[in-house]
Design a protein around this motif. Structure first.
Motif, PDB file in Angstrom:
ATOM      1  N   GLU A   1      11.007  17.703   2.058  1.00  0.00           N
ATOM      2  CA  GLU A   1       9.649  18.205   1.907  1.00  0.00           C
ATOM      3  C   GLU A   1       8.610  17.328   2.590  1.00  0.00           C
ATOM      4  OE1 GLU A   1       8.709  18.799  -2.146  1.00  0.00           O
ATOM      5  OE2 GLU A   1      10.397  20.119  -2.558  1.00  0.00           O
ATOM      6  N   GLN A   2       8.956  16.064   2.830  1.00  0.00           N
ATOM      7  CA  GLN A   2       7.943  15.148   3.321  1.00  0.00           C
ATOM      8  C   GLN A   2       7.461  15.507   4.729  1.00  0.00           C
ATOM      9  OE1 GLN A   2       9.827  11.363   3.132  1.00  0.00           O
ATOM     10  NE2 GLN A   2      10.820  11.543   5.097  1.00  0.00           N
ATOM     11  N   LYS A   3       8.258  16.192   5.518  1.00  0.00           N
ATOM     12  CA  LYS A   3       7.848  16.516   6.873  1.00  0.00           C
ATOM     13  C   LYS A   3       6.657  17.481   6.901  1.00  0.00           C
ATOM     14  CE  LYS A   3      12.461  15.801   8.820  1.00  0.00           C
ATOM     15  NZ  LYS A   3      13.601  16.425   9.555  1.00  0.00           N
ATOM     16  N   ASN A   4       6.537  18.303   5.875  1.00  0.00           N
ATOM     17  CA  ASN A   4       5.464  19.279   5.818  1.00  0.00           C
ATOM     18  C   ASN A   4       4.279  18.807   4.975  1.00  0.00           C
ATOM     19  OD1 ASN A   4       7.044  21.136   7.293  1.00  0.00           O
ATOM     20  ND2 ASN A   4       8.153  21.693   5.427  1.00  0.00           N
ATOM     21  N   GLN A   5       4.366  17.586   4.493  1.00  0.00           N
ATOM     22  CA  GLN A   5       3.316  17.088   3.608  1.00  0.00           C
ATOM     23  C   GLN A   5       2.195  16.455   4.423  1.00  0.00           C
ATOM     24  OE1 GLN A   5       4.947  14.754   0.531  1.00  0.00           O
ATOM     25  NE2 GLN A   5       3.042  14.523  -0.585  1.00  0.00           N
ATOM     26  N   LYS A   6       0.950  16.738   4.038  1.00  0.00           N
ATOM     27  CA  LYS A   6      -0.189  16.164   4.733  1.00  0.00           C
ATOM     28  C   LYS A   6      -0.298  14.684   4.422  1.00  0.00           C
ATOM     29  CE  LYS A   6      -5.149  16.823   5.471  1.00  0.00           C
ATOM     30  NZ  LYS A   6      -6.358  17.589   5.050  1.00  0.00           N
ATOM     31  N   VAL A   7      -0.416  13.889   5.465  1.00  0.00           N
ATOM     32  CA  VAL A   7      -0.467  12.436   5.283  1.00  0.00           C
ATOM     33  C   VAL A   7      -1.869  11.940   5.623  1.00  0.00           C
ATOM     34  CG1 VAL A   7       0.435  10.221   6.036  1.00  0.00           C
ATOM     35  CG2 VAL A   7       1.971  12.175   5.803  1.00  0.00           C
ATOM     36  N   GLU A   8      -2.566  11.395   4.623  1.00  0.00           N
ATOM     37  CA  GLU A   8      -3.879  10.814   4.826  1.00  0.00           C
ATOM     38  C   GLU A   8      -3.902   9.402   4.282  1.00  0.00           C
ATOM     39  OE1 GLU A   8      -6.431  13.697   2.853  1.00  0.00           O
ATOM     40  OE2 GLU A   8      -7.115  14.378   4.812  1.00  0.00           O
ATOM     41  N   PHE A   9      -4.649   8.552   4.959  1.00  0.00           N
ATOM     42  CA  PHE A   9      -4.801   7.171   4.529  1.00  0.00           C
ATOM     43  C   PHE A   9      -3.441   6.485   4.370  1.00  0.00           C
ATOM     44  CE2 PHE A   9      -8.418   9.604   2.822  1.00  0.00           C
ATOM     45  CZ  PHE A   9      -9.438   8.996   3.535  1.00  0.00           C
ATOM     46  N   ALA A  10      -2.655   6.525   5.438  1.00  0.00           N
ATOM     47  CA  ALA A  10      -1.358   5.840   5.451  1.00  0.00           C
ATOM     48  C   ALA A  10      -1.577   4.351   5.689  1.00  0.00           C
ATOM     49  CB  ALA A  10      -0.466   6.419   6.537  1.00  0.00           C
TER      50      ALA A  10
ATOM     51  N   ASP B   1       1.795   5.263  -6.872  1.00  0.00           N
ATOM     52  CA  ASP B   1       1.707   5.548  -8.293  1.00  0.00           C
ATOM     53  C   ASP B   1       1.656   7.064  -8.508  1.00  0.00           C
ATOM     54  OD1 ASP B   1      -0.842   6.383  -7.719  1.00  0.00           O
ATOM     55  OD2 ASP B   1      -1.845   4.706  -8.689  1.00  0.00           O
ATOM     56  N   LYS B   2       1.425   7.495  -9.752  1.00  0.00           N
ATOM     57  CA  LYS B   2       1.471   8.922 -10.081  1.00  0.00           C
ATOM     58  C   LYS B   2       0.384   9.719  -9.368  1.00  0.00           C
ATOM     59  CE  LYS B   2       3.517   8.138 -14.624  1.00  0.00           C
ATOM     60  NZ  LYS B   2       3.342   8.263 -16.090  1.00  0.00           N
ATOM     61  N   LYS B   3      -0.756   9.075  -9.107  1.00  0.00           N
ATOM     62  CA  LYS B   3      -1.870   9.785  -8.491  1.00  0.00           C
ATOM     63  C   LYS B   3      -1.576  10.115  -7.032  1.00  0.00           C
ATOM     64  CE  LYS B   3      -6.876   9.551  -7.838  1.00  0.00           C
ATOM     65  NZ  LYS B   3      -8.089   8.740  -8.030  1.00  0.00           N
ATOM     66  N   TYR B   4      -0.950   9.183  -6.328  1.00  0.00           N
ATOM     67  CA  TYR B   4      -0.627   9.387  -4.926  1.00  0.00           C
ATOM     68  C   TYR B   4       0.882   9.347  -4.777  1.00  0.00           C
ATOM     69  CZ  TYR B   4      -5.556   8.463  -4.219  1.00  0.00           C
ATOM     70  OH  TYR B   4      -6.914   8.516  -4.269  1.00  0.00           O
ATOM     71  N   ASN B   5       1.496  10.495  -4.777  1.00  0.00           N
ATOM     72  CA  ASN B   5       2.950  10.568  -4.760  1.00  0.00           C
ATOM     73  C   ASN B   5       3.423  11.211  -3.467  1.00  0.00           C
ATOM     74  OD1 ASN B   5       5.618  10.533  -5.452  1.00  0.00           O
ATOM     75  ND2 ASN B   5       5.508  12.356  -6.729  1.00  0.00           N
ATOM     76  N   TYR B   6       3.975  10.416  -2.573  1.00  0.00           N
ATOM     77  CA  TYR B   6       4.518  10.914  -1.321  1.00  0.00           C
ATOM     78  C   TYR B   6       6.002  11.171  -1.524  1.00  0.00           C
ATOM     79  CZ  TYR B   6       5.311  11.416   3.679  1.00  0.00           C
ATOM     80  OH  TYR B   6       5.632  11.898   4.922  1.00  0.00           O
ATOM     81  N   LYS B   7       6.400  12.429  -1.542  1.00  0.00           N
ATOM     82  CA  LYS B   7       7.773  12.796  -1.891  1.00  0.00           C
ATOM     83  C   LYS B   7       8.735  12.450  -0.772  1.00  0.00           C
ATOM     84  CE  LYS B   7       6.269  16.641  -4.802  1.00  0.00           C
ATOM     85  NZ  LYS B   7       6.317  18.103  -5.001  1.00  0.00           N
ATOM     86  N   GLU B   8       9.862  11.887  -1.140  1.00  0.00           N
ATOM     87  CA  GLU B   8      10.920  11.635  -0.180  1.00  0.00           C
ATOM     88  C   GLU B   8      11.793  12.870  -0.067  1.00  0.00           C
ATOM     89  OE1 GLU B   8      12.682   7.715   0.124  1.00  0.00           O
ATOM     90  OE2 GLU B   8      11.649   7.202  -1.730  1.00  0.00           O
ATOM     91  N   GLY B   9      12.519  12.987   1.050  1.00  0.00           N
ATOM     92  CA  GLY B   9      13.406  14.130   1.223  1.00  0.00           C
ATOM     93  C   GLY B   9      12.861  15.100   2.250  1.00  0.00           C
TER      94      GLY B   9
ATOM     95  N   SER C   1       0.845  -1.179   0.000  1.00  0.00           N
ATOM     96  CA  SER C   1       0.000   0.000   0.000  1.00  0.00           C
ATOM     97  C   SER C   1       0.887   1.238   0.000  1.00  0.00           C
ATOM     98  CB  SER C   1      -0.941  -0.006   1.216  1.00  0.00           C
ATOM     99  OG  SER C   1      -1.956   0.965   1.046  1.00  0.00           O
ATOM    100  N   GLY C   2       0.261   2.400   0.061  1.00  0.00           N
ATOM    101  CA  GLY C   2       0.995   3.652   0.066  1.00  0.00           C
ATOM    102  C   GLY C   2       0.109   4.764   0.571  1.00  0.00           C
ATOM    103  N   VAL C   3       0.687   5.919   0.789  1.00  0.00           N
ATOM    104  CA  VAL C   3      -0.069   7.065   1.272  1.00  0.00           C
ATOM    105  C   VAL C   3      -1.173   7.415   0.272  1.00  0.00           C
ATOM    106  CG1 VAL C   3       0.068   9.521   1.820  1.00  0.00           C
ATOM    107  CG2 VAL C   3       1.880   7.975   2.545  1.00  0.00           C
ATOM    108  N   GLY C   4      -2.371   7.681   0.813  1.00  0.00           N
ATOM    109  CA  GLY C   4      -3.509   7.997  -0.033  1.00  0.00           C
ATOM    110  C   GLY C   4      -4.397   6.811  -0.316  1.00  0.00           C
ATOM    111  N   ARG C   5      -3.852   5.606  -0.088  1.00  0.00           N
ATOM    112  CA  ARG C   5      -4.630   4.401  -0.364  1.00  0.00           C
ATOM    113  C   ARG C   5      -4.524   3.389   0.766  1.00  0.00           C
ATOM    114  NH1 ARG C   5      -2.570   1.912  -5.687  1.00  0.00           N
ATOM    115  NH2 ARG C   5      -3.146   3.989  -6.366  1.00  0.00           N
TER     116      ARG C   5
END
Length: 446
Positions: A392-401, A382-390, A348-352
């Protein structure tokens, strides 16, 4: 007394003659599970040939299937018999109380004419093909027998050059089609004898549909048939309730793009037994939808999977990648995986992502597993749900982890696997993975 006898006879006529008792399948479960019940099919029977059906592999039978199903619907349902022969056809839409029954040596073959698989609404074509055999919001539907349902998938699927031999590549290109600018992919766009249904190859590729898709249906049974060569997924119940899949064979080329065998999406009360899979993508896969829509659809729940064999597949038993609706009370036992890329695959991945509860897996035998016997992958993106590494990820909203937990895996034997167990997560993102193992030692999982 005479009235009573007639009444009883009428009731018996409503029950399928081949009804089975599946109660014994549920013996020795660790926790209670809702049991499946047989669909009720009226005793009426018609033959596709009585409605103009011709099994010569050349004649188109779309109208024959439509007329036969309509005739049964007017009678309240019954069995549609497809005898020996090859029946080329467009869309087959099942109605309430219908059993599509394929006798031995009967083949239903999807027409290679793509235009027959795209519906029109008010003169406007839909942007995606419709599954060859489909049903929506229907009750008591069956697909049974000893015959074959073939999706003619080579007319739809892209082919990667590095996954076929020189001989196979020549066979595909001899059909016409389009080769990508870098020569790495062949698309069945611009075939010699059939019209396109989109303006370009990439758009047409995205229009591929499942072979059998049953949506929002109750009381479903698929038994005995062989399902093969789909443009996309093979057997795909979606938001269905009370589903029996018994003794089914699903097969397609090992390199068939998106060639999932059996996918259960947000389904409840399912029994999947005695089936054989040899597929191009995931073998037996549980899906729970993505994001809020997946939550709304609800979990995969009360599902018993046992006594199945999976040969080639990306994973033997798989949860994911879309899990947002959740997975609850699923038992997988007494299954064999031989030659799969991975054995037990949780992805699985973030968003799904979503929560798993009460997943019980036991008595699994594996051999010649290319990669991991057991894998947890929380970075499947996949392209629709892209959780960036690096940074920037600390400030990214995380839903459906992803939230893989309450998974009990016992008595697993794997011979010749590259890796026993692996788990992957993104740095900075907390993914819950709790795995209970009864035994893990050389000789049992190695």
């Amino acid at each position: 007394m005479k009235r009573f006898i007639v009444f009883v006879a009428g009731l018996l006529a409503l029950v399928s003659a081949e009804a089975k008792d599946y109660t014994g399948c549920y013996a020795n479960l660790a926790s209670p599970m809702t049991k499946v019940t047989e669909p009720v099919i009226p005793a009426n029977e018609v033959n596709i040939k009585d409605f103009g059906g011709v099994g010569d592999g050349l004649s188109l039978n779309t109208e024959a299937f439509k007329k036969a199903i309509s005739a049964l619907e007017k009678k309240g349902g019954g069995r549609l018999v497809v005898p020996q022969g090859v029946y080329l056809t467009g869309l087959i839409s099942l109605k309430d109380n219908i059993d599509l029954h394929l006798e031995r040596n009967a083949i239903i073959m999807a027409s290679p004419d793509k235009t027959l698989h795209v519906k029109e609404n008010n003169g406007v074509k839909e942007d995606k093909a419709t599954p060859l055999i489909n049903a929506s919001k229907r009750t008591n539907i069956c697909i049974t027998g000893e015959g074959i349902i073939d999706g003619n998938g080579a007319q739809w699927r892209p082919v990667k050059r590095n996954k076929v031999s020189d001989v196979e590549w020549k066979e595909f290109t001899s059909m016409g089609g389009t080769i990508s600018s870098d020569g790495s992919i062949w698309l069945p766009y611009g075939l010699k004898h059939y019209d396109n249904i989109a303006s370009d190859g990439e758009t047409q590729e995205k229009m591929r549909a499942d072979l059998i898709r049953l949506t929002d249906c109750k009381n479903v049974k698929v038994e005995g048939v062989t399902i093969q060569n789909s443009p996309r997924f093979h057997l795909h119940p979606v938001r269905c309730e009370n589903v029996i899949i018994d003794g089914v064979t699903v097969r397609c080329p090992w390199n068939a793009q998106n060639g999932d065998a059996i996918d259960l999406s947000n389904c409840r009360t399912v029994l999947l037994i005695n089936s054989v899979v040899d597929a191009g993508d995931d073998g037996i896969c549980m899906k729970g939808g993505t994001g809020a829509s997946g939550v709304k659809a609800g979990p995969c729940e009360d599902i018993l999977i046992q006594d199945n064999t999976v040969f080639h597949a990306h994973g033997g038993f798989v949860i994911g990648s879309d899990v947002s609706g959740g997975m609850k009370n699923i038992v997988v036992r007494r299954c064999t995986f031989s030659g799969t890329d991975t054995g037990l695959r949780f992805k699985s991945g973030v968003g799904r992502g979503g929560k798993t509860e009460g997943i019980r897996i036991s008595d699994i035998t594996m051999t010649d597993i290319k990669e991991e016997a057991i894998i947890f992958e929380c970075t499947y993106i996949d392209k629709k749900y892209n959780y960036k590494e690096g940074s920037e990820q600390k400030n990214q909203k995380v839903e459906f982890a992803p939230d893989f937990q309450d998974i009990d895996i016992t008595r697993v034997t794997s011979h010749n696997s590259k890796t026993a167990i692996s788990a992957h997560g993104l740095e900075g993102l907390k993914c819950v993975i709790l795995l209970h193992q009864e035994r893990y030692r050389q000789g049992q999982l190695c």
